[in-house]
Design an enzyme around this catalytic site. Sequence first.
Site, PDB file in Angstrom:
ATOM      1  N   HIS A 224       0.838  -1.208   0.000  1.00 33.07           N
ATOM      2  CA  HIS A 224       0.000   0.000   0.000  1.00 33.07           C
ATOM      3  C   HIS A 224       0.871   1.256   0.000  1.00 33.07           C
ATOM      4  O   HIS A 224       1.308   1.722   1.046  1.00 33.07           O
ATOM      5  CB  HIS A 224      -0.890  -0.020   1.258  1.00 33.07           C
ATOM      6  CG  HIS A 224      -1.926   1.054   1.294  1.00 33.07           C
ATOM      7  ND1 HIS A 224      -3.060   0.948   2.085  1.00 33.07           N
ATOM      8  CD2 HIS A 224      -2.028   2.254   0.683  1.00 33.07           C
ATOM      9  CE1 HIS A 224      -3.799   2.033   1.942  1.00 33.07           C
ATOM     10  NE2 HIS A 224      -3.180   2.849   1.093  1.00 33.07           N
TER      11      HIS A 224
ATOM     12  N   HIS B  86       1.455   5.240  -2.196  1.00 34.17           N
ATOM     13  CA  HIS B  86       0.987   6.238  -3.157  1.00 34.17           C
ATOM     14  C   HIS B  86       2.226   6.881  -3.773  1.00 34.17           C
ATOM     15  O   HIS B  86       2.997   7.541  -3.065  1.00 34.17           O
ATOM     16  CB  HIS B  86       0.114   7.280  -2.470  1.00 34.17           C
ATOM     17  CG  HIS B  86      -1.088   6.703  -1.789  1.00 34.17           C
ATOM     18  ND1 HIS B  86      -2.308   6.554  -2.413  1.00 34.17           N
ATOM     19  CD2 HIS B  86      -1.253   6.212  -0.536  1.00 34.17           C
ATOM     20  CE1 HIS B  86      -3.181   6.003  -1.576  1.00 34.17           C
ATOM     21  NE2 HIS B  86      -2.558   5.778  -0.426  1.00 34.17           N
TER      22      HIS B  86
ATOM     23  N   ASN C  87      -4.881   6.331  -7.079  1.00 36.18           N
ATOM     24  CA  ASN C  87      -5.367   7.713  -7.024  1.00 36.18           C
ATOM     25  C   ASN C  87      -4.340   8.692  -7.589  1.00 36.18           C
ATOM     26  O   ASN C  87      -3.882   9.619  -6.928  1.00 36.18           O
ATOM     27  CB  ASN C  87      -5.782   8.098  -5.607  1.00 36.18           C
ATOM     28  CG  ASN C  87      -4.661   7.985  -4.598  1.00 36.18           C
ATOM     29  OD1 ASN C  87      -3.662   7.293  -4.822  1.00 36.18           O
ATOM     30  ND2 ASN C  87      -4.819   8.670  -3.468  1.00 36.18           N
TER      31      ASN C  87
ATOM     32  N   HIS D 179      -5.361  -0.259   6.243  1.00 32.42           N
ATOM     33  CA  HIS D 179      -5.051   0.603   7.402  1.00 32.42           C
ATOM     34  C   HIS D 179      -6.094   0.553   8.528  1.00 32.42           C
ATOM     35  O   HIS D 179      -6.726   1.556   8.857  1.00 32.42           O
ATOM     36  CB  HIS D 179      -4.800   2.041   6.976  1.00 32.42           C
ATOM     37  CG  HIS D 179      -5.731   2.594   5.917  1.00 32.42           C
ATOM     38  ND1 HIS D 179      -7.108   2.516   5.989  1.00 32.42           N
ATOM     39  CD2 HIS D 179      -5.455   3.240   4.766  1.00 32.42           C
ATOM     40  CE1 HIS D 179      -7.627   3.107   4.931  1.00 32.42           C
ATOM     41  NE2 HIS D 179      -6.645   3.552   4.170  1.00 32.42           N
TER      42      HIS D 179
ATOM     43  N   ASP E 285       1.311   2.761   3.754  1.00 34.56           N
ATOM     44  CA  ASP E 285       0.397   3.790   3.260  1.00 34.56           C
ATOM     45  C   ASP E 285       1.194   5.071   2.978  1.00 34.56           C
ATOM     46  O   ASP E 285       0.755   6.184   3.295  1.00 34.56           O
ATOM     47  CB  ASP E 285      -0.738   4.052   4.251  1.00 34.56           C
ATOM     48  CG  ASP E 285      -1.880   4.873   3.636  1.00 34.56           C
ATOM     49  OD1 ASP E 285      -1.847   5.134   2.417  1.00 34.56           O
ATOM     50  OD2 ASP E 285      -2.795   5.277   4.385  1.00 34.56           O
TER      51      ASP E 285
ATOM     52  N   HIS F  28       3.390  14.349   0.406  1.00 36.26           N
ATOM     53  CA  HIS F  28       2.744  15.632   0.118  1.00 36.26           C
ATOM     54  C   HIS F  28       3.763  16.754   0.235  1.00 36.26           C
ATOM     55  O   HIS F  28       4.646  16.719   1.095  1.00 36.26           O
ATOM     56  CB  HIS F  28       1.588  15.906   1.080  1.00 36.26           C
ATOM     57  CG  HIS F  28       0.378  15.065   0.850  1.00 36.26           C
ATOM     58  ND1 HIS F  28      -0.392  15.166  -0.291  1.00 36.26           N
ATOM     59  CD2 HIS F  28      -0.199  14.105   1.609  1.00 36.26           C
ATOM     60  CE1 HIS F  28      -1.393  14.305  -0.221  1.00 36.26           C
ATOM     61  NE2 HIS F  28      -1.302  13.644   0.922  1.00 36.26           N
TER      62      HIS F  28
END
Length: 452
Positions: A64, A66, A98, A236, A309, A313
């Site tokens: 998992h 991103h 995403n 999660h 996860d 950012h």
Amino acid sequence: MNSILLRGGRVIDPASARDGQYDLLVRDSEIAAVERAGTRMNLDDASLVDASGCWIVPGLIDPHVHLRDPGFPEKETILTGLRAAAAGGFTTVAAMANTSPVNDRPAITRYMLERAEEAHCTRLAPVSAVTHGLGGIEPVDFASMVDAGARLFSDDGIPIDDAGVLSRALDETMRLGYAVALHEEDRALSCGGAVNAGAVATHLGVSGYAHSAEPHRVRRDLAIAIGSGAAVHVAHVSTAESLELIRAARQRGAQVTCEVTPHHFTLDESAALTWGPNAKMNPPLRNRDDVEALHAAIRDGTFDMIATDHAPHDPKSKRMEQLGAFFGPGRQAGHLERDAAELFAHAANGVVGLETSLGLALGLVHRSLIEPARLVEMMSLNPAALLRLEAGTLAVGAVADITVIDPNLEWTVAPEKFLSKSRNTPFAGMRLKGRAVLTIVAGEIVFDGRKA
């Protein structure tokens, strides 16, 4: 022919029931031999690596992450994300859908795999969206996504609100032999909350995220899974109630696996007082009782795997330019004025984790919550099964994806040294014990921490 001899390390391979001092020979891209330490082997001019004092384990797999690529190069790219993964000891990572555009069609899946091939680093296992545009309405063409290389399906970050859409998706993925990973949130209950509803939310003056939002949706989705017989994976998990529902569903025959993140088993909601937006994620950090329940579930085997996860950012997305002055190490924020509370509520959710996950997970071993072999199961063998990968083992003939870990190497988390593009972590300055020192993918060294 490329050969590496890892000499004198502790080989921990639950799939082969092997745990002891061994020499391991890699020839070309495969594991050629695993022999008791000191056994004479045909080295074929192999490069020698002294692994004494280290663990030699199947390459770590993160189910998992991103990677923000395509679409958000200011946060992460496939290249920087895979380099960060290699530094964290991961030989494969599952990249969520995403992105922008969303990974909901074969062309995007192929793009991701091509960029990963160019990186010549950690492997990328694409995760396909369940619905087009993550809109929760129109299912993707599941078969074509599998043909393109998808290894898992998820609208992660967004729950699938329509039970009928989820039911049809489970039927189709079961037919194809793959699983669906679920972001469990009842949005009518979470109401876009910034942190866990309770004393911390009240103290900061920010909106609370209802504790019941996760288990309420877990209950519904596991009922659908039991009815379909399909494989589902709960992402999660953060509450004690969710864990009880998962245990009960398994007793009723549900094919359900679940994961826990290092930030959820290490921190509680009070971390938001110090780290502010860098301790804001979805699901949020919970209360101390929930953290203890997560520890118990790690010990008793309820949790199948650890997942980062990893959610990079940039400071603008985290509103750090406006909010940074309120938070930081060694201090706790007071009640925020209305404008600041609004900024906090709109700060992006998530923390980076690829380069800190192993060190935090090894803390479970050092505190005797789990044995080393259980850690390897949670960070390699079981994620490989979820992603339908022929990986997670050091058996002779297996592909040589290997992580070498120094379990006693002490180090301090320094975000400025991350290989990830982003620095949004609540672990800055934390002292950790244990780290990957060598990451090998298909017989090639892609990260060498010994040179750091």
